[in-house]
Design an enzyme around this catalytic site. Sequence first.
Site, PDB file in Angstrom:
ATOM      1  N   CYS A   1      -4.523  -1.272  -2.077  1.00 58.02           N
ATOM      2  CA  CYS A   1      -4.544   0.119  -2.216  1.00 58.02           C
ATOM      3  C   CYS A   1      -5.421   0.471  -3.171  1.00 58.02           C
ATOM      4  O   CYS A   1      -5.357   0.087  -4.397  1.00 58.02           O
ATOM      5  CB  CYS A   1      -3.164   0.871  -2.403  1.00 58.02           C
ATOM      6  SG  CYS A   1      -3.219   2.737  -2.957  1.00 58.02           S
TER       7      CYS A   1
ATOM      8  N   THR B   1      -6.097   3.208  -4.542  1.00 60.36           N
ATOM      9  CA  THR B   1      -5.477   4.194  -5.801  1.00 60.36           C
ATOM     10  C   THR B   1      -4.809   3.415  -6.506  1.00 60.36           C
ATOM     11  O   THR B   1      -4.960   3.589  -8.037  1.00 60.36           O
ATOM     12  CB  THR B   1      -4.526   5.351  -4.918  1.00 60.36           C
ATOM     13  OG1 THR B   1      -5.510   5.843  -3.895  1.00 60.36           O
ATOM     14  CG2 THR B   1      -4.048   6.365  -6.053  1.00 60.36           C
TER      15      THR B   1
ATOM     16  N   TYR C   1      -0.535   8.315  -2.086  1.00 61.92           N
ATOM     17  CA  TYR C   1      -0.400   8.388  -3.717  1.00 61.92           C
ATOM     18  C   TYR C   1      -1.716   9.122  -4.301  1.00 61.92           C
ATOM     19  O   TYR C   1      -1.502   9.362  -5.224  1.00 61.92           O
ATOM     20  CB  TYR C   1      -0.556   6.897  -3.815  1.00 61.92           C
ATOM     21  CG  TYR C   1       0.669   6.034  -3.868  1.00 61.92           C
ATOM     22  CD1 TYR C   1       1.809   6.484  -3.189  1.00 61.92           C
ATOM     23  CD2 TYR C   1       0.678   4.597  -4.505  1.00 61.92           C
ATOM     24  CE1 TYR C   1       2.973   5.566  -2.921  1.00 61.92           C
ATOM     25  CE2 TYR C   1       1.922   3.898  -4.090  1.00 61.92           C
ATOM     26  CZ  TYR C   1       2.894   4.205  -3.494  1.00 61.92           C
ATOM     27  OH  TYR C   1       3.924   3.371  -3.369  1.00 61.92           O
ATOM     28  N   GLY C   2      -2.744   9.117  -3.459  1.00 50.29           N
ATOM     29  CA  GLY C   2      -3.987   9.361  -4.193  1.00 50.29           C
ATOM     30  C   GLY C   2      -4.106  10.734  -4.405  1.00 50.29           C
ATOM     31  O   GLY C   2      -5.207  11.286  -4.971  1.00 50.29           O
TER      32      GLY C   2
ATOM     33  N   CYS D   1     -10.968   3.301  -0.287  1.00 47.60           N
ATOM     34  CA  CYS D   1      -9.515   3.490   0.199  1.00 47.60           C
ATOM     35  C   CYS D   1      -9.430   2.479   1.495  1.00 47.60           C
ATOM     36  O   CYS D   1     -10.104   2.621   2.400  1.00 47.60           O
ATOM     37  CB  CYS D   1      -9.448   5.004   0.714  1.00 47.60           C
ATOM     38  SG  CYS D   1      -7.790   5.277   1.280  1.00 47.60           S
ATOM     39  N   THR D   2      -8.229   1.996   1.277  1.00 54.35           N
ATOM     40  CA  THR D   2      -7.862   0.983   2.584  1.00 54.35           C
ATOM     41  C   THR D   2      -7.487   1.515   3.804  1.00 54.35           C
ATOM     42  O   THR D   2      -7.382   0.844   4.798  1.00 54.35           O
ATOM     43  CB  THR D   2      -6.643  -0.173   2.043  1.00 54.35           C
ATOM     44  OG1 THR D   2      -5.735   0.805   1.438  1.00 54.35           O
ATOM     45  CG2 THR D   2      -7.286  -0.721   0.837  1.00 54.35           C
ATOM     46  N   HIS D   3      -7.359   2.973   3.767  1.00 54.20           N
ATOM     47  CA  HIS D   3      -7.214   3.555   5.057  1.00 54.20           C
ATOM     48  C   HIS D   3      -8.498   3.516   5.868  1.00 54.20           C
ATOM     49  O   HIS D   3      -8.635   3.705   7.022  1.00 54.20           O
ATOM     50  CB  HIS D   3      -6.528   4.944   4.857  1.00 54.20           C
ATOM     51  CG  HIS D   3      -5.152   4.937   4.721  1.00 54.20           C
ATOM     52  ND1 HIS D   3      -4.576   4.593   3.528  1.00 54.20           N
ATOM     53  CD2 HIS D   3      -4.001   5.503   5.350  1.00 54.20           C
ATOM     54  CE1 HIS D   3      -3.314   4.808   3.590  1.00 54.20           C
ATOM     55  NE2 HIS D   3      -2.881   5.313   4.623  1.00 54.20           N
TER      56      HIS D   3
ATOM     57  N   ASP E   1       0.968  -1.136   0.185  1.00 52.83           N
ATOM     58  CA  ASP E   1      -0.071   0.168   0.137  1.00 52.83           C
ATOM     59  C   ASP E   1       0.803   1.249   0.023  1.00 52.83           C
ATOM     60  O   ASP E   1       2.173   1.023   0.402  1.00 52.83           O
ATOM     61  CB  ASP E   1      -0.850   0.014   1.287  1.00 52.83           C
ATOM     62  CG  ASP E   1      -1.766   1.339   1.406  1.00 52.83           C
ATOM     63  OD1 ASP E   1      -2.274   1.723   0.273  1.00 52.83           O
ATOM     64  OD2 ASP E   1      -1.836   1.835   2.495  1.00 52.83           O
ATOM     65  N   SER E   2       0.226   2.320  -0.248  1.00 54.21           N
ATOM     66  CA  SER E   2       1.021   3.463   0.027  1.00 54.21           C
ATOM     67  C   SER E   2       1.421   3.878   1.206  1.00 54.21           C
ATOM     68  O   SER E   2       2.375   4.905   1.333  1.00 54.21           O
ATOM     69  CB  SER E   2       0.139   4.841  -0.749  1.00 54.21           C
ATOM     70  OG  SER E   2      -1.085   4.780   0.212  1.00 54.21           O
TER      71      SER E   2
ATOM     72  N   GLU F   1      -3.549   8.172   9.166  1.00 54.00           N
ATOM     73  CA  GLU F   1      -2.159   7.925   9.451  1.00 54.00           C
ATOM     74  C   GLU F   1      -1.584   8.550  10.540  1.00 54.00           C
ATOM     75  O   GLU F   1      -0.670   8.412  11.300  1.00 54.00           O
ATOM     76  CB  GLU F   1      -1.214   8.608   8.119  1.00 54.00           C
ATOM     77  CG  GLU F   1      -1.389   7.727   6.828  1.00 54.00           C
ATOM     78  CD  GLU F   1      -0.512   6.641   6.686  1.00 54.00           C
ATOM     79  OE1 GLU F   1       0.752   6.492   6.962  1.00 54.00           O
ATOM     80  OE2 GLU F   1      -1.033   5.667   6.155  1.00 54.00           O
TER      81      GLU F   1
HETATM   82  N1  DGL Z   1      -4.397   3.152   0.926  1.00 55.67           N
HETATM   83  C1  DGL Z   1      -4.522   4.241  -0.189  1.00 55.67           C
HETATM   84  C2  DGL Z   1      -5.909   3.718  -1.069  1.00 55.67           C
HETATM   85  O1  DGL Z   1      -6.554   2.719  -0.683  1.00 55.67           O
HETATM   86  C3  DGL Z   1      -4.825   5.630  -0.020  1.00 55.67           C
HETATM   87  C4  DGL Z   1      -3.846   6.345   0.745  1.00 55.67           C
HETATM   88  C5  DGL Z   1      -3.049   7.446  -0.410  1.00 55.67           C
HETATM   89  O2  DGL Z   1      -3.691   8.625  -0.747  1.00 55.67           O
HETATM   90  O3  DGL Z   1      -1.994   6.882  -0.676  1.00 55.67           O
HETATM   91  O4  DGL Z   1      -6.159   4.442  -1.904  1.00 55.67           O
END
Ligand code: DGL
Length: 274
Positions: free
Chosen positions: A76, A78, A45-46, A188-190, A13-14, A154
């Site tokens: 992720c 993204t 990354y998003g 988004c996995t967050h 993941d990012s 985060e």
């Molecule tokens: N975990 C990333 C996702 O699922 C998002 C975090 C990011 O923006 O990097 O999109």
Amino acid sequence: MLMSDNRAIGVFDSGLGGLTVAREIMKLLPRENIVYFGDTGRVPYGTKGRDTIRKYSLQDERFLLSHDVKMIVAACGTVSSVAADTAEQLPVPFIEVVSHSVRAAVSTTKNGKIGILATSATINSGAHKKQILQLLPTAKVVEASGTLLVPIVEEGWTDIDDAVAIETLKRYLKPMMDEGVDTLILGCTHFPVLSSIIRKVLGNSVTLINMGEATAKAIGEILKQTDSLNDGTTATNHKFYASDKTDAFVGTVNILLGDYNKDFGIEQVDIEKV
Ligand code: DGL
């Protein structure tokens, strides 16, 4: 003869959000070892452009391959939406998180109104929406880019009473509430760790789709179909890597892995050199 493959599953993941996917794999497939890479030095990354996200994804995949994994999971939203094609040349199966969560959402909705809360790169790619409309052409899809939610997670601001998280979510979720969606993809996995606050804001009548849950089920099926399940006992050899370690790190890992955190220890890697 029953075959097996005791190599680990590579998950990236990012940042740390992909740990919500790792956790679902640990829950559903307790014999599988995981090699996790979180690109915490370059998160998010998003908000980045397609070329950068693709370049980072290729490096992340290469890092996991160097650990002899039997499968690579882009944990992720993204990467799954914008850079899944970077996996075309991989010598191992590649699993992304969008398609499985879309299928779960389409089979869950009763009123055909589905919300997607994700990063702006994911929303701009239209990946979830396109796939939903292929499966359910009459669906009404309501999208929101939850850019500020990634740093909030985060940072570990995920307590049910956290005023910043609540107010931010109220703003992002307003269009979903106005439209009356009955199903919301946490794209988004967050975001699964914000589920309690999201339920508080939306009410319990909206079903939340956790991409990790939907994807872990798919991983189990693929490993079974390809005779690649680990036939050992409970996994004891998870490995975690990240491209940066911050002060908030340990607390955030705890929040994201929950009961599955066993103080694994996280090794720092210079991903640019991979
Ligand atoms: N975990 C990333 C996702 O699922 C998002 C975090 C990011 O923006 O990097 O999109």
